[in-house]
Design an enzyme around this catalytic site. Structure first.
Site, mmCIF file in Angstrom:
data_model
loop_
_atom_site.group_PDB
_atom_site.id
_atom_site.type_symbol
_atom_site.label_atom_id
_atom_site.label_comp_id
_atom_site.label_asym_id
_atom_site.label_seq_id
_atom_site.Cartn_x
_atom_site.Cartn_y
_atom_site.Cartn_z
ATOM 1 N N ARG A 93 -2.264 -2.992 2.685
ATOM 2 C CA ARG A 93 -1.485 -3.400 1.509
ATOM 3 C C ARG A 93 -1.197 -2.152 0.688
ATOM 4 N NH1 ARG A 93 -1.291 -8.581 1.464
ATOM 5 N NH2 ARG A 93 0.064 -8.439 -0.323
ATOM 6 N N GLU A 98 -5.825 11.999 -9.277
ATOM 7 C CA GLU A 98 -4.517 11.930 -9.952
ATOM 8 C C GLU A 98 -3.745 13.227 -9.728
ATOM 9 O OE1 GLU A 98 -4.784 10.595 -13.973
ATOM 10 O OE2 GLU A 98 -5.891 8.808 -13.407
ATOM 11 N N TYR A 125 -11.467 10.143 -7.341
ATOM 12 C CA TYR A 125 -10.291 10.220 -8.212
ATOM 13 C C TYR A 125 -9.403 11.361 -7.753
ATOM 14 C CZ TYR A 125 -9.902 7.003 -12.073
ATOM 15 O OH TYR A 125 -9.642 5.896 -12.827
ATOM 16 N N LYS A 172 3.960 -5.298 5.391
ATOM 17 C CA LYS A 172 4.726 -6.438 5.909
ATOM 18 C C LYS A 172 5.064 -6.151 7.379
ATOM 19 C CE LYS A 172 6.452 -7.933 1.404
ATOM 20 N NZ LYS A 172 6.392 -6.863 0.399
ATOM 21 N N ASP A 190 15.332 -1.270 -1.396
ATOM 22 C CA ASP A 190 13.958 -1.755 -1.277
ATOM 23 C C ASP A 190 13.859 -2.384 0.115
ATOM 24 O OD1 ASP A 190 11.643 -3.234 -1.263
ATOM 25 O OD2 ASP A 190 11.896 -4.019 -3.287
ATOM 26 N N THR A 203 6.989 -1.606 1.003
ATOM 27 C CA THR A 203 5.556 -1.853 1.095
ATOM 28 C C THR A 203 5.149 -1.417 2.495
ATOM 29 O OG1 THR A 203 6.040 -4.117 1.767
ATOM 30 C CG2 THR A 203 5.402 -3.781 -0.524
#
Ligand code: DSN
Length: 472
Positions: free
Chosen positions: A279, A66, A64, A273, A241, A270
């Site tokens: 991903r 955060e 974790y 692509k 984007d 992203t």
């Protein structure tokens, strides 16, 4: 990495998985077989490198973290800090951005981080300042109520879905459409191109807080300098984007007015692509929005995925190598060869061609819906996806288009000659398919589908996928 080492790594991983749940190992193996044997023309897919894939399968997944680098809500994040900082450093260097945030898990997450960074900067911060408090917990109930209403009452102008825009740019089925009052700009009916005068007119009338550029099915370049001028003329924040074409920006195929990074206030993408990474998503911005962007987790994101950030760092390091520029140029060369091959054989293409990585075929020219064409191609070993065309008579489900893209086949090594052969296969299937009794039904001779599948797999045989990986 040597071919032997790659082979051993993947085989060992599958053996370990097989010992626990063999059906998962089988599905992973079957996916490789499918990807090896079909012509993958989905414009948003690619083949990540073995190093990128392997960086994701490890104990970073257990941690974790955060918060952001050096400012975490959990102890023991020093190694996560290392990979997150590396991913951000590679991204900044690759794209020439002042700030990079590598945590978003996907494109929608990256867009949510950007939207909330803009809302925090443009709406929340002025409200806090006016109330003379440091943070939202210090607002009175009345001021908090007023701020919440104001946050929910902002405007966005983005490209319409049927012109190639994206669902996350303010469309009702997506959370962005429920957050913003949205209006769209489309494309010119005669040319299929963005009409910047019309965008400027819409911006003047609507006065959006955010002007969004970027697309998932527009086969042309966008002039981001002009779009920024339009945003400035109405006081809008300009967001791009670049999820689909990030690889073309990274590879310096899109430069000057067509590189969004120097022109936009904030850029999202992203990483899987045309950029060919794992991903995931990412946000780039200038110093003005950096602090707000870094609040993405826990503002809108769940805990970061350190294993994916490790893979982002690997993939971005790969994209900084000189051969990536060559790859990016070949993506566009291949898309243009595919478009020319299709047009020469009589296919109707939206805008008549392409200057990026994708081609949009209007399959009404073959008397088909997008859904019929997609399935007929799939029967024939050609994986594409149906997509709306501008002012689509068949709506967003059946559609009238087939979107095809070249990032994946270019990674595999196919060139312009093979693109012409691919155009022949696509045209053969579409011209031999006839519409059935509904928008989903079609008639295609199974013998022809088998023949084309065999031709597709013969074409691919010269370009082995993950050649080191022998699953036995
Ligand atoms: N799903 C991606 C695409 O195919 O374009 C974008 O969301």
């Amino acid at each position: 990495m040597s071919l032997n080492a790659e082979s051993t790594a993947f085989r060992s991983a599958l053996e370990v998985i097989r010992a626990v749940e063999p059906r998962v190992a089988d599905a992973i193996g079957a996916e490789l077989v499918d990807q090896r044997e079909s012509l993958k023309l989905i414009a948003s897919e690619n083949y990540a490198s073995p190093a990128t894939l392997l960086a994701m399968g490890n104990w970073f997944s257990d941690k974790y973290a955060e918060g952001t680098v050096g400012r975490r809500f959990y102890a023991g994040c020093q190694n996560v800090d290392t990979v997150e900082a590396l991913a951000a450093e590679h991204a900044r260097e690759l794209f020439g951005a002042a700030h990079a945030y590598a945590q978003p898990h996907s494109g929608i997450d990256a867009n949510l981080v950007a939207f909330w960074a803009i809302l925090a900067d443009r709406v929340e911060s002025p409200a806090l300042k006016k109330a003379q408090v440091r943070q939202v917990n210090d607002l009175t109930e009345a001021d908090w109520f007023a701020l919440r209403r104001e946050l929910g009452n902002q405007r966005m102008l983005g490209m319409s879905l049927d012109a190639g825009g994206h669902l996350t740019h303010g469309f009702r089925p997506n959370i962005s459409g429920k957050m913003f009052d949205q209006r769209s700009y489309g494309t010119d009916p005669a040319t299929g191109l963005i009409d910047y005068d019309k965008v400027a007119e819409a911006a003047r009338e609507f006065k959006p807080l955010i002007l969004v550029a970027g697309y998932s099915a527009y086969p042309r370049k966008v002039n981001f300098r002009i779009m920024r001028e339009i945003a400035d003329s109405v006081g809008a924040t300009f967001m791009v984007d670049m999820a689909h074409f990030a690889g073309l920006v990274a590879g310096k195929v899109f430069t000057g007015d067509f590189d969004p990074v120097p022109h936009a206030h904030i850029v999202t993408t992203t990483t899987h692509k045309s950029l060919r990474g794992p991903r995931g998503g990412m946000v780039l911005c200038g110093p003005e929005l950096a602090d707000q962007v870094d609040r993405g987790c826990p503002m809108v994101l769940g805990g970061p995925l350190p294993h994916v950030m490790a893979a982002k760092a690997v993939a971005l390091a790969e994209a900084r190598r000189p051969d990536f520029a060559d790859y990016a140029q070949r993506i566009v060369d291949n898309a243009q060869a595919l478009a020319e091959g299709l047009a020469r054989r009589g296919a109707k293409l939206v805008t008549g061609g392409t200057d990026n990585h994708l081609v949009l075929i209007d399959v009404t020219g073959y008397g088909l819906t997008g859904r019929q064409a997609e399935q007929a191609l799939l029967d024939s070993g050609i994986v594409t996806n149906r997509n709306a065309v501008p002012r689509d008579p068949n709506g967003a489900w059946y559609t009238s288009g087939i979107r095809i893209g070249t990032p994946a086949l270019t990674s595999r090594g196919l060139g312009t000659a093979e693109m012409d052969q691919t155009a022949e296969l696509i045209h053969t299937v579409l011209s031999q398919t006839t519409s059935g009794e509904s928008k989903a039904k079609y008639v295609l001779d199974p013998a022809l589908a088998d023949k084309v599948s065999k031709q597709a797999s013969d074409l691919l045989a010269g370009f082995p996928l993950y050649p080191a990986v022998d699953l036995g």
